[in-house]
Design a protein around this motif. Sequence first.
Motif, PDB file in Angstrom:
ATOM      1  N   LEU A  38       1.094  -1.296  -0.079  1.00 12.08           N
ATOM      2  CA  LEU A  38      -0.259  -0.277   0.283  1.00 12.08           C
ATOM      3  C   LEU A  38       0.754   1.485  -0.257  1.00 12.08           C
ATOM      4  CD1 LEU A  38      -2.329  -0.865   2.512  1.00 12.08           C
ATOM      5  CD2 LEU A  38      -2.637  -1.422  -0.103  1.00 12.08           C
ATOM      6  N   ILE A 147     -11.980   4.082   4.589  1.00 14.45           N
ATOM      7  CA  ILE A 147     -10.929   3.233   5.042  1.00 14.45           C
ATOM      8  C   ILE A 147     -12.667   2.403   5.578  1.00 14.45           C
ATOM      9  CG2 ILE A 147      -9.831   2.441   6.327  1.00 14.45           C
ATOM     10  CD1 ILE A 147      -7.672   4.024   5.330  1.00 14.45           C
ATOM     11  N   GLU A 152     -11.827  -4.020   5.460  1.00 10.35           N
ATOM     12  CA  GLU A 152     -10.754  -5.147   5.295  1.00 10.35           C
ATOM     13  C   GLU A 152     -10.588  -6.090   3.813  1.00 10.35           C
ATOM     14  OE1 GLU A 152      -7.849  -5.009   7.004  1.00 10.35           O
ATOM     15  OE2 GLU A 152      -8.886  -3.692   8.347  1.00 10.35           O
ATOM     16  N   LEU A 157      -9.077  -1.980  -0.396  1.00  7.59           N
ATOM     17  CA  LEU A 157      -7.832  -1.591  -0.211  1.00  7.59           C
ATOM     18  C   LEU A 157      -7.266  -0.910  -1.343  1.00  7.59           C
ATOM     19  CD1 LEU A 157      -7.156  -3.478   3.223  1.00  7.59           C
ATOM     20  CD2 LEU A 157      -7.725  -0.352   2.879  1.00  7.59           C
ATOM     21  N   ASN A 161      -5.404   2.614  -2.382  1.00  7.02           N
ATOM     22  CA  ASN A 161      -4.411   3.048  -2.348  1.00  7.02           C
ATOM     23  C   ASN A 161      -3.827   3.744  -3.736  1.00  7.02           C
ATOM     24  OD1 ASN A 161      -1.453   2.275  -1.217  1.00  7.02           O
ATOM     25  ND2 ASN A 161      -0.869   1.625  -3.599  1.00  7.02           N
TER      26      ASN A 161
END
Length: 175
Positions: A38, A147, A152, A157, A161
């Motif tokens: 990330l 987020i 998760e 993500l 990123n």
Amino acid sequence: MFSKKIQVELKKQLNRELESSQLYLSMASWVEYKYGGLDGIYNFLYDHSDEERRHMLKLIKYINKRGGYVDNFNKSEYYIFEKISYNSLMNLFHKLFEHEKKISLEINFLVELSLQEKDFFTYNFLQWYVEEQIEEEVLIKKILDKIELIGEDKGGLYLFNHDIKNFYQKNVEKN
């Protein structure tokens, strides 16, 4: 006149800015360690560490310009950085958002003090920090909100990123 009271409080704030720089730095290192892929997120945090350091330098130069002198950094009476641990990106950005809100309260205190002391030069100087804190809180809150939505989810993500990396590449090109 540049009162001692104002100088002391500005020195406390420059140490808070140094603390913020170190906080962002430690967070960047943690993200790089924990989520090595990330790079957009951890580079955002590294860059923000540098930005917070520039905020500190701005205060030092102002104090010197007004006839003061900064000769102490992170004396225990000023240094408020605590060891913080994280268990997720969401947790990290929650803590970062809380930190930024605390910094905003301190900036508000400085603005109020400058008015009480009738130091309109410092009041004017602090307006830059007021605007900066509005931007900081909004930015970190937006990241936190995203987020929280992603959770998760690895695909989410990855895309986030990518978005943050592109956002910062565009801003670097502008500046």
